[in-house]
Design a protein around this motif. Structure first.
Motif, mmCIF file in Angstrom:
data_model
loop_
_atom_site.group_PDB
_atom_site.id
_atom_site.type_symbol
_atom_site.label_atom_id
_atom_site.label_comp_id
_atom_site.label_asym_id
_atom_site.label_seq_id
_atom_site.Cartn_x
_atom_site.Cartn_y
_atom_site.Cartn_z
ATOM 1 N N LYS A 299 50.342 42.236 85.722
ATOM 2 C CA LYS A 299 50.498 43.561 85.132
ATOM 3 C C LYS A 299 50.249 44.676 86.147
ATOM 4 O O LYS A 299 49.522 45.645 85.888
ATOM 5 N N GLY A 300 50.843 44.512 87.319
ATOM 6 C CA GLY A 300 50.779 45.543 88.346
ATOM 7 C C GLY A 300 49.503 45.561 89.168
ATOM 8 O O GLY A 300 49.364 46.390 90.070
ATOM 9 N N ILE A 301 48.568 44.649 88.898
ATOM 10 C CA ILE A 301 47.309 44.594 89.637
ATOM 11 C C ILE A 301 47.320 43.371 90.556
ATOM 12 O O ILE A 301 47.680 42.272 90.140
ATOM 13 N N TYR A 302 46.909 43.591 91.794
ATOM 14 C CA TYR A 302 46.788 42.513 92.774
ATOM 15 C C TYR A 302 45.339 42.033 92.788
ATOM 16 O O TYR A 302 44.402 42.833 92.863
ATOM 17 N N TYR A 303 45.174 40.724 92.750
ATOM 18 C CA TYR A 303 43.841 40.115 92.740
ATOM 19 C C TYR A 303 43.698 39.229 93.976
ATOM 20 O O TYR A 303 44.496 38.308 94.190
ATOM 21 N N TYR A 304 42.667 39.500 94.766
ATOM 22 C CA TYR A 304 42.335 38.649 95.902
ATOM 23 C C TYR A 304 41.090 37.854 95.550
ATOM 24 O O TYR A 304 40.032 38.418 95.275
ATOM 25 N N LEU A 305 41.238 36.520 95.533
ATOM 26 C CA LEU A 305 40.126 35.623 95.224
ATOM 27 C C LEU A 305 39.636 34.957 96.498
ATOM 28 O O LEU A 305 40.445 34.606 97.370
#
Length: 471
Positions: free
Chosen positions: A207-213
């Protein structure tokens, strides 16, 4: 090792011989020692790429299993066939931490660690055979030209606009060339809330958000943190208040959940996290899957670990499995019971959550009945000094068997074995033989016919069985 004489070829183990009944309460995703998993879906099939562990309680990273890919249409019944990167002597070189496999212009690309850097290989199918893109025909383990990233755990991400990026150990990241085969531009350091040792990175978008794990620590103290951006895969990033979303849950008997991968089901907003667990220590890990949930503002909720598995993703096409509640399993030997005590991470200040002062323990046994309990967590494993390497079952009654699936221990190294049947436990008929060392799981024997007893002799390969399934 406990034995009493049964036949000239197979001994009866007198403890723990009855097949377990009731609900399985610990269910790794597949019957194997795996770590560093990624799961991607192409068409109606899920593909699981992972490190194949073949070690023991020692943290022995000097060796690993051969590269294989498990596949499943229903997410419960998994199998693989053959080595997916042939032409390399995998007795010499180590295959680790395969990153996200991607599809581009009719080809499939697999990113994996070998002897330090992250390499990329290409194939016409997600199952291979893959071939190094930038490397020579004969791989020696010293190539740098074939590397797409200079360190381990490289995992690519392709944005909606087609731009590619790659993330690797110690919070490093860069943009990829248009063909996704090389780094272009500068390497950046991703700022995170926790600064200790980190590996197993991943980028995903929702939903348009980038997540770095990214991981913190290791061993039984492994845990996962994240940062997020609404600008680009390379930031700028913000650190949410509750930024550690995965850590040990001793009540659920999950320790050191680490180096995993987030994926969504059928391109929907139903998300899951696949990750490794400490296993019995060292390089004898296993993998689990848990749902991943989000808050209304896009932040990630702490993962509620579920060691029972997540069940079917699609209707199974497997035939109905036959059950024999009074079956008795025997074997030529089994390994002594094992008490596993977790190994803490060396720098506790790097971690948000800690194991309790009184360390948890795992009591592990390798009895013959473990091959009949439908659990991917337990196994029969012969004693190392066993020269017979035989497992046998008395089904408790005569039955017509159409198929037998055998899931061996360390299947990526291959097995040679024979399968026999008997009506009386005295007169035996060979019904199947794997005469060349074959890398697959499960090994399948069809049209077995009427029998009461089945017997497996392992001639080459690791002498152990996770599961025997009859149809």
């Amino acid at each position: 090792m406990k034995k009493t004489f049964l036949t000239a070829l197979c001994f009866s183990v007198t403890m723990g011989i009855f097949a377990q009944k009731g609900k399985v309460t610990n269910q790794p995703l597949v019957p194997d020692n795996l770590a560093d998993p990624t799961i991607v879906q192409f068409g109606d099939t899920y593909y699981l790429y992972a490190t194949s562990d073949i070690g023991d309680q020692k943290s022995d990273l000097s060796t690993s299993g051969k590269p294989v890919v498990w596949k499943s249409k229903d997410f419960v019944n998994w199998s693989f066939e053959g080595v997916i990167i042939p032409g390399i002597d995998w007795n010499k070189y180590r295959y680790w931490a395969p990153g996200r496999a991607i599809f581009n212009k009719g080809k499939y690309y697999l990113y994996f660690t070998c002897e330090g850097p992250t390499h990329v290989a290409v194939a016409d199918s997600p199952e291979g055979p893959f071939k190094l893109v930038n490397g020579p025909e004969t791989f020696t383990g010293k190539e740098t030209d074939s590397a797409v990233a200079p360190d381990i755990d490289g995992c690519p991400f392709i944005d909606d606009n087609g731009k590619g990026y790659i993330f690797w150990r110690r919070r490093k990241a860069a943009e990829l060339t248009d063909d996704y085969l090389k780094i272009k531009g500068n390497t950046i350091d991703i700022p995170t809330g926790w600064k200790g040792y980190s590996e197993g990175p991943q980028m995903f978008k929702r939903k348009g958000i980038y997540y770095y794990l990214y991981t913190n620590g290791g061993y039984a103290d492994y845990q996962y943190g994240y940062v997020m951006s609404n600008k680009s895969p390379l930031g700028p990033f913000t650190t949410p208040e509750n930024d550690i979303i995965l850590s040990s849950d001793t009540k659920q008997n999950i320790w050191g959940p680490g180096h995993g991968f987030v994926f969504n089901k059928n391109n929907t907003d139903e998300w899951f996290f696949v990750y490794l667990d400490y296993g019995i220590g060292g390089t004898s890990r296993q993998i689990y899957v848990s749902p991943l949930k989000f808050n209304a503002d896009g932040t990630i909720q702490p993962v509620k670990i579920n060691n029972n598995g997540v069940g079917y993703f699609a209707k199974s096409t497997m035939p109905k499995e036959l059950k024999f509640p009074h079956a008795v399993a025997t074997a030529s030997s089994y390994r002594p019971d094992m008490t596993v005590i977790p190994h803490r991470w060396r720098n506790q200040k790097d971690l948000k959550f800690h194991l309790p002062d009184s360390l948890p323990k795992r009591e592990i046994n390798f009895a013959p009945a473990n091959a009949l309990d439908d659990s991917n967590y337990t196994r029969w494993w012969a004693s190392p000094d066993d020269s017979v390497k035989c497992w046998q079952v008395d089904l408790g009654k005569t039955a017509n068997i159409n198929r037998c699936n055998i899931f061996f221990v360390h299947p990526s190294l291959g097995h040679v074995f024979t399968l026999e049947k008997s009506l009386d436990g005295k007169n035996w008929q060979k019904i199947y033989a794997e005469n060349e060392r074959t890398t697959r799981s499960p090994h399948t024997a069809n049209k077995i016919g009427t029998t009461r007893y089945l017997r497996v002799h392992i001639l080459e390969g690791q002498p152990g069985i996770w599961n025997i399934k009859l149809y």
